[in-house]
Design a protein around this motif. Structure first.
Motif, PDB file in Angstrom:
ATOM      1  N   VAL A  11      -5.332   0.368   6.708  1.00  0.00           N
ATOM      2  CA  VAL A  11      -5.522  -0.498   5.552  1.00  0.00           C
ATOM      3  C   VAL A  11      -7.007  -0.801   5.499  1.00  0.00           C
ATOM      4  N   SER A  12      -7.567  -0.709   4.320  1.00  0.00           N
ATOM      5  CA  SER A  12      -8.999  -0.938   4.216  1.00  0.00           C
ATOM      6  C   SER A  12      -9.311  -1.641   2.906  1.00  0.00           C
ATOM      7  N   GLU A  13     -10.389  -2.390   2.905  1.00  0.00           N
ATOM      8  CA  GLU A  13     -10.849  -3.078   1.712  1.00  0.00           C
ATOM      9  C   GLU A  13     -12.266  -2.646   1.398  1.00  0.00           C
ATOM     10  N   THR A  14     -12.536  -2.530   0.121  1.00  0.00           N
ATOM     11  CA  THR A  14     -13.892  -2.287  -0.357  1.00  0.00           C
ATOM     12  C   THR A  14     -14.311  -3.532  -1.126  1.00  0.00           C
ATOM     13  N   GLU A  15     -15.402  -3.446  -1.822  1.00  0.00           N
ATOM     14  CA  GLU A  15     -15.871  -4.594  -2.600  1.00  0.00           C
ATOM     15  C   GLU A  15     -14.823  -5.068  -3.608  1.00  0.00           C
ATOM     16  N   ARG A  16     -14.119  -4.117  -4.246  1.00  0.00           N
ATOM     17  CA  ARG A  16     -13.169  -4.487  -5.302  1.00  0.00           C
ATOM     18  C   ARG A  16     -11.736  -4.043  -5.061  1.00  0.00           C
ATOM     19  N   LEU A  17     -11.503  -3.236  -4.012  1.00  0.00           N
ATOM     20  CA  LEU A  17     -10.204  -2.585  -3.855  1.00  0.00           C
ATOM     21  C   LEU A  17      -9.588  -2.817  -2.485  1.00  0.00           C
ATOM     22  N   VAL A  18      -8.272  -2.684  -2.438  1.00  0.00           N
ATOM     23  CA  VAL A  18      -7.515  -2.633  -1.195  1.00  0.00           C
ATOM     24  C   VAL A  18      -6.816  -1.278  -1.183  1.00  0.00           C
ATOM     25  N   LEU A  19      -6.965  -0.544  -0.089  1.00  0.00           N
ATOM     26  CA  LEU A  19      -6.321   0.758   0.078  1.00  0.00           C
ATOM     27  C   LEU A  19      -5.353   0.637   1.235  1.00  0.00           C
ATOM     28  N   ARG A  20      -4.086   0.985   0.991  1.00  0.00           N
ATOM     29  CA  ARG A  20      -3.069   0.854   2.022  1.00  0.00           C
ATOM     30  C   ARG A  20      -1.847   1.677   1.630  1.00  0.00           C
ATOM     31  N   PRO A  21      -1.000   1.960   2.623  1.00  0.00           N
ATOM     32  CA  PRO A  21       0.265   2.612   2.290  1.00  0.00           C
ATOM     33  C   PRO A  21       1.066   1.718   1.352  1.00  0.00           C
ATOM     34  N   LEU A  22       1.804   2.328   0.446  1.00  0.00           N
ATOM     35  CA  LEU A  22       2.684   1.562  -0.431  1.00  0.00           C
ATOM     36  C   LEU A  22       3.741   0.847   0.402  1.00  0.00           C
ATOM     37  N   LYS A  23       4.161  -0.300  -0.085  1.00  0.00           N
ATOM     38  CA  LYS A  23       5.240  -1.069   0.534  1.00  0.00           C
ATOM     39  C   LYS A  23       6.383  -1.172  -0.467  1.00  0.00           C
ATOM     40  N   ASP A  64       9.732   5.531   2.589  1.00  0.00           N
ATOM     41  CA  ASP A  64      10.170   6.065   3.884  1.00  0.00           C
ATOM     42  C   ASP A  64       9.585   7.452   4.130  1.00  0.00           C
ATOM     43  N   LYS A  65       9.554   8.279   3.089  1.00  0.00           N
ATOM     44  CA  LYS A  65       8.978   9.626   3.208  1.00  0.00           C
ATOM     45  C   LYS A  65       7.482   9.535   3.534  1.00  0.00           C
ATOM     46  N   HIS A  66       6.762   8.672   2.832  1.00  0.00           N
ATOM     47  CA  HIS A  66       5.327   8.494   3.100  1.00  0.00           C
ATOM     48  C   HIS A  66       5.096   8.068   4.546  1.00  0.00           C
ATOM     49  N   GLN A  67       5.907   7.149   5.046  1.00  0.00           N
ATOM     50  CA  GLN A  67       5.758   6.685   6.423  1.00  0.00           C
ATOM     51  C   GLN A  67       6.020   7.819   7.407  1.00  0.00           C
ATOM     52  N   ASN A  68       7.030   8.627   7.136  1.00  0.00           N
ATOM     53  CA  ASN A  68       7.321   9.758   8.016  1.00  0.00           C
ATOM     54  C   ASN A  68       6.176  10.773   8.008  1.00  0.00           C
ATOM     55  N   LEU A  69       5.599  11.025   6.841  1.00  0.00           N
ATOM     56  CA  LEU A  69       4.464  11.952   6.759  1.00  0.00           C
ATOM     57  C   LEU A  69       3.295  11.451   7.607  1.00  0.00           C
ATOM     58  N   ALA A  70       3.050  10.146   7.589  1.00  0.00           N
ATOM     59  CA  ALA A  70       1.963   9.587   8.401  1.00  0.00           C
ATOM     60  C   ALA A  70       2.308   9.630   9.887  1.00  0.00           C
ATOM     61  N   LEU A  71       3.546   9.310  10.212  1.00  0.00           N
ATOM     62  CA  LEU A  71       3.956   9.324  11.622  1.00  0.00           C
ATOM     63  C   LEU A  71       3.822  10.711  12.242  1.00  0.00           C
ATOM     64  N   THR A  72       4.014  11.748  11.440  1.00  0.00           N
ATOM     65  CA  THR A  72       3.925  13.125  11.933  1.00  0.00           C
ATOM     66  C   THR A  72       2.542  13.747  11.702  1.00  0.00           C
ATOM     67  N   ASP A  73       1.572  12.942  11.240  1.00  0.00           N
ATOM     68  CA  ASP A  73       0.206  13.413  10.983  1.00  0.00           C
ATOM     69  C   ASP A  73       0.176  14.533   9.944  1.00  0.00           C
TER      70      ASP A  73
END
Length: 189
Positions: A11-23, A64-73
């Motif tokens: 999860v990261s923040e810039t000056e105007r944005l937040v970037l993170r996996p969808l919840k 759930d699919k997005h999380q699995n993709l991240a878990l498996t790199d």
């Protein structure tokens, strides 16, 4: 392999944005912004899309699919949200092409056309490139861009990616094998 808890470190923040996996709680915001898109502005802009199949249950499976993709790199998919009001403005993804001695990935990006021209793309893609090199240990990131997509080319150049080549017949889309421009950025140590 990542653990489920490690996913939330990306999860990261810039000056105007937040970037993170969808919840799962993002469903209404996400759907609303797809429904508020302007009509297609050009061939590479899907514009307004029929979202009737995108139920909350469908969205939860997508998360759930997005999380699995991240878990498996395999891939890391980031929702892009404005800090000021939490509005979903787009998505940026990183896909692993090859690890080992290459540490090679691909970046993709898509922003709702209502938010074009505000610098959100440049800000988000810059931050995801930083995360790719510093958090995910990639050495090389490529963008594969249609040769007739000047907005995507401009974005890649604006974040410091360099043109490398044209890959002929690289991807099957629009009913044919199309050429792609390859832009890249390597980790500078």
């Amino acid at each position: 392999m990542k653990t489920e808890n490690e996913l939330f470190e990306y999860v990261s923040e810039t000056e105007r944005l937040v970037l993170r996996p969808l919840k799962k709680a993002d469903y209404e915001n996400w759907l609303n912004e797809f429904n508020r898109r302007y009509p297609s502005q050009h061939r590479h802009d899907t514009g307004r899309t029929d979202m009737s199949d995108c139920t909350e249950e469908w969205f939860n499976k997508l998360i759930d699919k997005h999380q699995n993709l991240a878990l498996t790199d395999t891939a890391y998919i980031f929702g892009v949200f404005r800090q000021e009001d939490g509005t979903h403005v787009g998505m940026v993804d990183l896909s692993t092409i090859e690890r080992g001695e290459f540490q090679w990935g691909r970046i993709g990006y898509s922003f709702h056309n209502r938010y074009w021209g505000k610098g959100y793309g440049r800000e988000a893609v810059n931050e995801v490139l930083h995360m790719a090199f510093k958090c995910l240990s990639f050495h090389r990131i490529e963008a594969h861009i249609n040769i007739d997509n000047p907005a995507s080319i401009k974005l890649a150049e604006n974040v410091g990616m360099e043109y490398e080549c044209i890959r002929k017949g690289f991807i099957f889309e629009f009913g044919e094998w199309t050429d792609n421009l390859i832009y890249f950025k390597n980790l500078v140590e």
